[in-house]
Design a protein around this motif. Structure first.
Motif, PDB file in Angstrom:
ATOM      1  N   SER A 227     -10.577  17.525  56.971  1.00 17.35           N
ATOM      2  CA  SER A 227      -9.641  18.635  56.815  1.00 17.35           C
ATOM      3  C   SER A 227     -10.345  19.978  56.673  1.00 17.35           C
ATOM      4  CB  SER A 227      -8.738  18.390  55.607  1.00 17.35           C
ATOM      5  OG  SER A 227      -9.501  18.231  54.424  1.00 17.35           O
ATOM      6  N   THR A 228     -11.528  20.009  56.036  1.00 16.57           N
ATOM      7  CA  THR A 228     -12.240  21.282  55.875  1.00 16.57           C
ATOM      8  C   THR A 228     -12.722  21.810  57.212  1.00 16.57           C
ATOM      9  OG1 THR A 228     -12.949  20.644  53.646  1.00 16.57           O
ATOM     10  CG2 THR A 228     -14.133  22.447  54.699  1.00 16.57           C
ATOM     11  N   SER A 229     -13.317  20.948  58.018  1.00 18.39           N
ATOM     12  CA  SER A 229     -13.787  21.383  59.335  1.00 18.39           C
ATOM     13  C   SER A 229     -12.614  21.743  60.244  1.00 18.39           C
ATOM     14  CB  SER A 229     -14.666  20.316  59.989  1.00 18.39           C
ATOM     15  OG  SER A 229     -13.993  19.083  60.088  1.00 18.39           O
ATOM     16  N   GLU A 230     -11.497  21.076  60.039  1.00 19.96           N
ATOM     17  CA  GLU A 230     -10.305  21.425  60.818  1.00 19.96           C
ATOM     18  C   GLU A 230      -9.847  22.851  60.517  1.00 19.96           C
ATOM     19  OE1 GLU A 230      -5.985  20.013  60.044  1.00 19.96           O
ATOM     20  OE2 GLU A 230      -6.884  18.600  61.454  1.00 19.96           O
ATOM     21  N   ALA A 233     -12.154  25.250  62.283  1.00 25.58           N
ATOM     22  CA  ALA A 233     -11.893  25.314  63.722  1.00 25.58           C
ATOM     23  C   ALA A 233     -10.658  26.151  64.018  1.00 25.58           C
ATOM     24  CB  ALA A 233     -11.728  23.901  64.287  1.00 25.58           C
ATOM     25  N   VAL A 234      -9.641  26.006  63.191  1.00 24.70           N
ATOM     26  CA  VAL A 234      -8.429  26.811  63.373  1.00 24.70           C
ATOM     27  C   VAL A 234      -8.738  28.287  63.143  1.00 24.70           C
ATOM     28  CG1 VAL A 234      -6.148  27.303  62.420  1.00 24.70           C
ATOM     29  CG2 VAL A 234      -6.830  24.942  62.838  1.00 24.70           C
ATOM     30  N   ALA A 235      -9.510  28.583  62.092  1.00 28.50           N
ATOM     31  CA  ALA A 235      -9.836  29.978  61.785  1.00 28.50           C
ATOM     32  C   ALA A 235     -10.664  30.616  62.888  1.00 28.50           C
ATOM     33  CB  ALA A 235     -10.583  30.055  60.454  1.00 28.50           C
ATOM     34  N   VAL A 236     -11.584  29.852  63.470  1.00 39.74           N
ATOM     35  CA  VAL A 236     -12.470  30.399  64.503  1.00 39.74           C
ATOM     36  C   VAL A 236     -11.746  30.568  65.831  1.00 39.74           C
ATOM     37  CG1 VAL A 236     -14.503  29.912  65.912  1.00 39.74           C
ATOM     38  CG2 VAL A 236     -14.588  29.560  63.438  1.00 39.74           C
ATOM     39  N   HIS A 237     -10.956  29.578  66.204  1.00 36.83           N
ATOM     40  CA  HIS A 237     -10.384  29.558  67.552  1.00 36.83           C
ATOM     41  C   HIS A 237      -8.876  29.773  67.596  1.00 36.83           C
ATOM     42  CE1 HIS A 237     -14.112  28.541  69.486  1.00 36.83           C
ATOM     43  NE2 HIS A 237     -14.272  27.452  68.759  1.00 36.83           N
ATOM     44  N   GLY A 238      -8.202  29.768  66.451  1.00 41.63           N
ATOM     45  CA  GLY A 238      -6.760  29.982  66.455  1.00 41.63           C
ATOM     46  C   GLY A 238      -5.985  28.879  67.149  1.00 41.63           C
ATOM     47  N   LEU A 266     -13.667  21.764  74.592  1.00 49.98           N
ATOM     48  CA  LEU A 266     -13.661  20.898  73.421  1.00 49.98           C
ATOM     49  C   LEU A 266     -14.552  21.515  72.350  1.00 49.98           C
ATOM     50  CD1 LEU A 266     -13.234  18.207  71.826  1.00 49.98           C
ATOM     51  CD2 LEU A 266     -15.220  17.306  73.078  1.00 49.98           C
ATOM     52  N   THR A 267     -13.987  21.675  71.170  1.00 48.21           N
ATOM     53  CA  THR A 267     -14.766  22.082  70.001  1.00 48.21           C
ATOM     54  C   THR A 267     -15.014  20.856  69.135  1.00 48.21           C
ATOM     55  OG1 THR A 267     -13.898  24.343  69.954  1.00 48.21           O
ATOM     56  CG2 THR A 267     -14.771  23.474  67.889  1.00 48.21           C
TER      57      THR A 267
END
Length: 380
Positions: A227-230, A233-238, A266-267
């Motif tokens: 969940s933390t890495s998720e 990823a959302v913050a970086v790529h929206g 793919l991230t």
């Protein structure tokens, strides 16, 4: 198997195989329940049984007490861990909490009793000499102590001694001895809940996640280890929710399925240690099935400018985190180098599929410590 709508560990609704497996409770949840019962008895003279606690995501399970003791100046309560249908080495273990009052202003102090390990080497998220009680369980216990104190007129200044029956023996079946956690097991958990996924069910959910994303017209998806890495990823790529894949430890499942069902980008996002395993060519990142390759990290550090002294220090580091910290202190971008190597391994698994790949490495706090981007050199 039929499919059912259920919640993944990261809280999203996803298609998961209905296996009938029971959820269980982490050692952290059991320790919190035992602590709550013991401190309540210390203040009131009565043990709540069952004792109810609140987990980080709001669930309020009740725990039956296996035993209880109340004497002048101390109270002990114990809970037997039920891991559900997860193959957990600590299933059935008795987790005990002994609570003693401390002078006002002392706060909450944790002690390792019999069967709970002590940290003896650097590189873990706890200082050397501390009981192996991870940060989230510590926070859970502090919060519940504060609630009991507010309800019954206590100060909230207590010593919590945690012990696990036969914990030292159980720890021999874990990585604790190799990590320098000696004397017993660790008190673990981030949600309080053990969710028993079979590998086939989890991998099937990954595949269905790719299918859903493609059907929604998503051209960029992210495979995240937790969940933390998720969130990163959302913050970086929206990215929207349906572009997020709950990869867990199954990096190979994501890469192989996307090789057959490509998306434009793919991230891969995850903790530094896990992604260092991917950098070494490991496609299953679980701690019981792959290990951090310190030799690889030392070689990468040397490529990044590490001298022989630092290279040897990295090769002999207790954990990947320690290696990362040593390199950061000397200005060697080990996080970026691991991200770049993980990206190259990902591309190798994709075998020329038309997929651009970027990798984001984070630390335990969710801070980005390394990136590799298809557009060029790593950037933050």
């Amino acid at each position: 198997m039929t499919l059912a709508e259920t919640k993944t560990p990261t809280g999203r609704t996803a298609q998961l195989a209905r296996t009938g497996l029971r959820h269980g409770w982490t050692t952290g949840a059991c320790a919190t329940a035992a602590t709550t019962a013991a401190y309540t008895a210390l203040l009131t003279g009565e043990f709540p049984d069952p004792v109810t606690i609140t987990l980080p995501k709001g669930q309020t399970p009740g725990f039956a007490l296996a035993c209880e003791e109340l004497t002048d100046g101390r109270a002990m309560a114990a809970v037997v861990k039920d891991a559900g249908d997860d193959p957990d080495v600590t299933h059935g273990a008795t987790v005990r909490a002994t609570v003693r009052p401390l002078p006002p202003g002392s706060g909450v102090v944790f002690r390792a009793g019999p069967g709970v390990g002590t940290v003896t080497r650097p590189g873990l998220p706890l200082p050397v000499g501390e009981p192996a009680v991870n940060p989230v369980p510590r926070q859970m216990m502090r919060e519940h102590v504060a609630r009991v104190a507010a309800r019954y007129g206590g100060t909230g200044d207590v010593e919590i001694e945690l012990s696990v029956d036969h914990g030292e023996e159980l720890a021999r079946s874990t990585w604790n001895p190799r990590l320098g956690i000696l004397g017993g097991i660790s008190i673990l958990g981030t949600t309080g809940i053990v969710v028993p996924y079979s590998c086939s069910a989890w991998i099937d959910s990954i595949r269905r996640g790719v299918d859903v994303a493609r059907a929604a017209g998503r051209t960029h998806v992210a495979g995240c280890t937790g969940s933390t890495s998720e969130k990163v990823a959302v913050a970086v790529h929206g990215l929207p929710e349906d572009a997020l894949l709950d990869m867990g430890d199954f990096a190979g499942a994501v890469l192989k399925y996307i090789r057959r069902h490509p998306v434009d980008r793919l991230t891969i996002a995850g903790g530094f240690a896990k992604l260092s395993k991917l950098a070494a060519g490991q496609l299953d990142l679980h701690s019981s099935r792959s290990q951090v390759d310190k030799g690889l990290l030392a070689g990468l550090a040397q490529q990044g400018g590490a001298d022989e002294e630092l290279r040897k220090a990295v090769a002999g580091a207790n954990t990947g985190l320690e290696a990362l910290q040593r390199c950061a202190a000397r200005g060697v971008p080990l996080g970026d180098l691991v991200a770049a190597a993980a990206r190259e391994e990902s591309l190798a698994v994709l075998r020329g599929a038309p997929v651009a790949v970027d990798v984001i490495c984070i630390d335990r706090a969710g801070t980005i410590v390394g990136r590799a981007d298809p557009k060029g050199p790593a950037a933050r």
